[in-house]
Design an enzyme around this catalytic site. Structure first.
Site: not given
Length: 330
Positions: A84, A107, A194
């Protein structure tokens, strides 16, 4: 590799600056409170009237709408979810960004993949704790901190580095140690970790091991203990002192079996697939796929989430944790 600590921060460029932290989730709360307690002028930008608004006020912070916070700030530190950030930046932040301001993230996703474009006369920095926000706050309150990263993507004012390292110090990162990186390096390595190891590879390995034992006729509870529950014990040993420490602390049987069998589980084909995952991150394939899913209300993510919840290992694990007093019954 140089690691930066408190004594390496000798500037005071934030003394008269206002920092707007956009978002009050795990990182937003931890970083905001730490910077506030370090004496910086922090305001929090949120959607008016939401739960986070009330929580931030109860925590003693100044809370404003995202627009008003952005208007007032010299430094806008964006800590809302990756998917978002682009919409919020374009609709509620960018019109208030002035030359000489700093846009900061924890990030590099949206900057690296060009989803957010910042004017050339504005700094773009990063301070990235290598821990969840709750841990960032907890260790700060205990008088220590968590390790972290800083990166400078755009230095319009000539002091972007000083701004980033001072923010990192205020959050408590230089107490433990800070490493300088780049937006590209942080983004691509973070996503790879990840997907291929931490959230993707490890969970896939655990589930495959569990299913192998259950399909061979072993009790699901035994399969869970041996493939999932004990994972934390091993990870803690590695986290504390490395692989050598882990091998030293497990039995000779476990060490011999692990070292002589692991290459049959993680094969050269596995590594080739890891390389493919990395290429998809590097060339933007993953970012595009994620954006399409987010823009269409997450059909792929929600399907995967539902399937995960239906797996036997989830039900067995929950029942065992409740039975052993590790989780409260809902």
């Amino acid at each position: 590799m140089k690691v930066l600590y408190d004594d390496d921060v000798n500037t005071n460029v934030l003394e008269n600056k206002t920092i707007a932290v956009i978002g009050y989730g795990s990182q937003g709360r931890g970083q905001s409170l730490n910077m506030h307690d370090s004496g910086l002028n922090v305001i929090v930008g949120l959607r008016e009237g939401g739960k986070s608004w009330k929580k931030a006020q109860e925590d003693g912070l100044t809370v404003k709408t995202i627009e008003d916070a952005s208007k007032e700030a010299d430094i806008i530190h964006i800590l809302i979810p990756d998917e978002i950030q682009k919409t919020v930046y374009e609709n509620q932040i960018q019109q208030y960004v002035e030359p000489g301001n700093t846009i900061s993230f924890s990030h590099g996703y949206n900057i690296h993949f060009n989803r957010i474009r910042v004017p050339e006369d504005v700094n773009v920095t990063m301070i990235a704790p290598k821990a969840p926000g709750s841990k960032v706050r907890q260790t700060y309150q205990e008088g220590f901190g968590t390790p972290g990263l800083i990166a400078i993507e755009q230095d319009a004012t000539g002091d972007a580095y000083d701004i980033a390292i001072e923010m990192a110090k205020a959050v408590g990162l230089t107490r433990a140690g800070v490493i300088e990186t780049t937006y590209r390096e942080e983004t691509e390595t973070d996503l790879f970790g990840e997907q291929a190891v931490l959230c993707g590879g490890l969970t896939g390995l655990i589930q495959a091991g569990f299913e192998t034992l259950v399909e061979a006729g072993y009790k699901p509870e035994m399969a869970y203990f041996e493939t999932c529950h004990e994972m934390k014990l091993i990870v803690d040993l590695i986290y504390e002192k490395g692989f050598g420490n882990m091998w030293h602390d497990v039995s000779n049987t476990a060490e011999f079996g692990g070292l002589t069998r692991r290459d049959r589980v993680i094969t050269e084909e596995s590594k080739e697939n890891m390389k493919k995952i990395l290429r998809e991150i590097q060339d933007g394939t993953f970012a595009t796929e994620f954006a399409v899913d987010a823009d269409t209300s997450y059909p792929k993510l929600l399907t995967q989430r539902r399937l995960e919840g239906e797996k036997q290992i989830e039900k067995v694990g929950k029942n065992l944790r409740i039975a052993c007093g590790l989780q409260k019954e809902e």
